[in-house]
Design a protein around this motif. Structure first.
Motif, PDB file in Angstrom:
ATOM      1  N   SER A 150       0.847  -1.197   0.000  1.00 18.91           N
ATOM      2  CA  SER A 150       0.000   0.000   0.000  1.00 18.91           C
ATOM      3  C   SER A 150       0.880   1.243   0.000  1.00 18.91           C
ATOM      4  CB  SER A 150      -0.936   0.018   1.215  1.00 18.91           C
ATOM      5  OG  SER A 150      -0.190   0.041   2.420  1.00 18.91           O
ATOM      6  N   GLN A 151       0.308   2.362  -0.455  1.00 18.84           N
ATOM      7  CA  GLN A 151       1.018   3.630  -0.494  1.00 18.84           C
ATOM      8  C   GLN A 151       0.064   4.780  -0.210  1.00 18.84           C
ATOM      9  OE1 GLN A 151       2.919   3.564  -4.452  1.00 18.84           O
ATOM     10  NE2 GLN A 151       4.902   3.359  -3.433  1.00 18.84           N
ATOM     11  N   SER A 152       0.622   5.875   0.304  1.00 24.93           N
ATOM     12  CA  SER A 152      -0.137   7.103   0.491  1.00 24.93           C
ATOM     13  C   SER A 152       0.805   8.281   0.255  1.00 24.93           C
ATOM     14  CB  SER A 152      -0.730   7.173   1.902  1.00 24.93           C
ATOM     15  OG  SER A 152      -1.517   8.329   2.063  1.00 24.93           O
ATOM     16  N   SER A 153       0.356   9.272  -0.515  1.00 25.79           N
ATOM     17  CA  SER A 153       1.240  10.367  -0.914  1.00 25.79           C
ATOM     18  C   SER A 153       0.926  11.651  -0.160  1.00 25.79           C
ATOM     19  CB  SER A 153       1.121  10.617  -2.421  1.00 25.79           C
ATOM     20  OG  SER A 153      -0.183  11.043  -2.752  1.00 25.79           O
ATOM     21  N   ILE A 154       1.894  12.582  -0.211  1.00 25.12           N
ATOM     22  CA  ILE A 154       1.753  13.883   0.420  1.00 25.12           C
ATOM     23  C   ILE A 154       2.574  14.884  -0.384  1.00 25.12           C
ATOM     24  CG2 ILE A 154       3.684  13.444   2.007  1.00 25.12           C
ATOM     25  CD1 ILE A 154       2.264  15.119   4.104  1.00 25.12           C
ATOM     26  N   ASP A 155       2.058  16.110  -0.527  1.00 25.87           N
ATOM     27  CA  ASP A 155       2.809  17.152  -1.225  1.00 25.87           C
ATOM     28  C   ASP A 155       3.896  17.710  -0.319  1.00 25.87           C
ATOM     29  OD1 ASP A 155       1.252  16.947  -3.505  1.00 25.87           O
ATOM     30  OD2 ASP A 155      -0.164  18.500  -2.848  1.00 25.87           O
TER      31      ASP A 155
ATOM     32  N   ILE B 109       4.962  10.914   9.510  1.00 33.94           N
ATOM     33  CA  ILE B 109       4.597  10.026  10.618  1.00 33.94           C
ATOM     34  C   ILE B 109       3.078   9.863  10.678  1.00 33.94           C
ATOM     35  CG2 ILE B 109       4.422   9.897  13.139  1.00 33.94           C
ATOM     36  CD1 ILE B 109       7.300  10.891  13.293  1.00 33.94           C
ATOM     37  N   LYS B 110       2.358  10.963  10.522  1.00 32.98           N
ATOM     38  CA  LYS B 110       0.885  10.895  10.554  1.00 32.98           C
ATOM     39  C   LYS B 110       0.351  10.069   9.390  1.00 32.98           C
ATOM     40  CE  LYS B 110       0.399  15.351  12.905  1.00 32.98           C
ATOM     41  NZ  LYS B 110      -0.136  16.736  12.836  1.00 32.98           N
ATOM     42  N   VAL B 111       0.954  10.258   8.214  1.00 36.64           N
ATOM     43  CA  VAL B 111       0.552   9.462   7.054  1.00 36.64           C
ATOM     44  C   VAL B 111       0.835   7.983   7.299  1.00 36.64           C
ATOM     45  CG1 VAL B 111       0.947   9.051   4.591  1.00 36.64           C
ATOM     46  CG2 VAL B 111       0.926  11.391   5.469  1.00 36.64           C
ATOM     47  N   ALA B 112       2.000   7.692   7.861  1.00 45.24           N
ATOM     48  CA  ALA B 112       2.431   6.307   8.067  1.00 45.24           C
ATOM     49  C   ALA B 112       1.540   5.565   9.051  1.00 45.24           C
ATOM     50  CB  ALA B 112       3.887   6.280   8.541  1.00 45.24           C
ATOM     51  N   THR B 113       1.188   6.210  10.150  1.00 49.09           N
ATOM     52  CA  THR B 113       0.362   5.524  11.152  1.00 49.09           C
ATOM     53  C   THR B 113      -1.039   5.251  10.609  1.00 49.09           C
ATOM     54  OG1 THR B 113      -0.111   7.686  12.169  1.00 49.09           O
ATOM     55  CG2 THR B 113       1.654   6.375  13.140  1.00 49.09           C
ATOM     56  N   ARG B 114      -1.589   6.211   9.860  1.00 46.64           N
ATOM     57  CA  ARG B 114      -2.918   5.978   9.249  1.00 46.64           C
ATOM     58  C   ARG B 114      -2.859   4.832   8.246  1.00 46.64           C
ATOM     59  NH1 ARG B 114      -3.223  11.777   8.930  1.00 46.64           N
ATOM     60  NH2 ARG B 114      -2.637  11.653   6.717  1.00 46.64           N
ATOM     61  N   LEU B 115      -1.819   4.853   7.411  1.00 44.93           N
ATOM     62  CA  LEU B 115      -1.711   3.820   6.371  1.00 44.93           C
ATOM     63  C   LEU B 115      -1.484   2.444   6.994  1.00 44.93           C
ATOM     64  CD1 LEU B 115      -1.637   3.295   3.311  1.00 44.93           C
ATOM     65  CD2 LEU B 115       0.849   3.610   3.411  1.00 44.93           C
TER      66      LEU B 115
END
Length: 305
Positions: free
Chosen positions: A145-150, A165-171
């Motif tokens: 899985s992946q999630s991106s951020i600008d 870190i916030k993106v990682a914990t949610r993912l």
């Protein structure tokens, strides 16, 4: 589910904390050995170990995991989760245990130990988090899985680190159940798109003011707050701790120090990078305005190299 977590710095601690506080049974945490830190060489535990001590989680700190791995196998985990551990996981563990890794880039971009710094230094406009299957080749496993951020023009290493870190914990929370029940579909990485974000070398901290304006600016913010980029003024190292862009033009040669309203600036490509905070070798971090009125009052026109 018995989970072994493997990680070392703050990013790893937050992933461990996410697992632990959401009810996952972390029976063992593996991290790097304690290190001597600072001028006084104080023996210091990493962030992951400190969290484990506070929460009664068993800690294992092998000097070389490729040689000393039996404790991990003795636990017989159902799943191993790694994040910023700092050592290559030996094949014997990968063959016997289901292993996933939380990596701070959009793989196959920026494989390696410093993907956050390099995302800024290399001028990326977007980055993110990848959760992948572990493989014997560094960061080359299939993507789960992946999630991106600008990346904002004002982001530094520290600010982007905290956002990721916030993106990682949610993912991780969105992904882990599919890993546990093996219902996910992994996608192989495209080897033709691979780039690397290797650990920062000491020579990469030194600023070359003859590079382009954005290359210099990105280097400085990509290395803030660890370990900071620096120039040399009158034989002393000056770390540039906080900078901003400006529209101030200058015909001075690259590296020339100029006085501006916020304190100090340095000329790059006929344009001024504003220095807001800096640290002279052997001194504490200070505002550039205070520094200009003290140590640097005679630096107007001096060239930083």
């Amino acid at each position: 589910m018995k989970i072994v977590f493997m990680g070392t710095p703050t990013f790893g601690r937050e992933i461990l904390k996410c697992l632990h506080q959401n009810g996952y049974d972390v029976v063992l945490a593996v991290c790097q050995p304690d290190k001597y830190v600072g001028r006084k060489h104080v023996l210091t535990s990493c962030e992951v170990k400190q969290y484990c001590i506070e929460n009664n989680i068993e800690v294992f700190q092998p000097v070389k995991i490729r040689e000393d791995y039996n404790r991990v196998l003795e636990v017989n985990p159902d799943l191993i989760v790694t994040c910023a551990y700092g050592q290559i996981i030996p094949k014997i563990i990968l063959d016997k245990c289901k292993c996933i890794n939380v990596h701070a880039s959009l793989l196959p971009k920026l494989r390696g130990g410093a993907p956050i710094q390099h995302a800024i230094i290399d001028g990326y406009s977007t980055t993110g988090i990848t959760i992948m299957e572990m493989s014997s080749k560094m960061d080359a496993g299939a993507i789960i899985s992946q999630s991106s951020i600008d990346i904002d023009i004002n982001d530094t290493y520290s600010s982007l680190h905290d956002k990721l870190i916030k993106v990682a914990t949610r993912l991780l929370l969105d992904t882990i159940e599919s890993v546990i029940d093996n219902s996910y579909v992994a996608i192989k990485q495209n080897e033709n798109e691979v780039t690397f974000g290797y650990n920062i070398l000491p020579q990469q901290e030194h600023i070359d003011f003859n590079k382009s304006y954005m290359q210099v600016y990105n280097q400085i913010r990509g290395l803030a707050d660890v370990p900071y980029a620096y120039g040399i003024v009158e034989g002393k190292k000056v770390k540039l701790c906080q900078v901003s862009t400006s529209d101030i033009v200058s015909e001075n040669v690259n590296g020339t120090i100029v006085f501006v309203s916020k304190g100090l600036g340095v000329v790059v490509d006929n344009r001024v990078i504003v220095i807001e905070k800096l640290q002279l070798e052997g001194k504490n971090i200070t505002s550039a305005k205070d520094f200009r009125n003290g140590v640097a009052r005679n630096w107007q026109g001096v060239v930083m190299c």
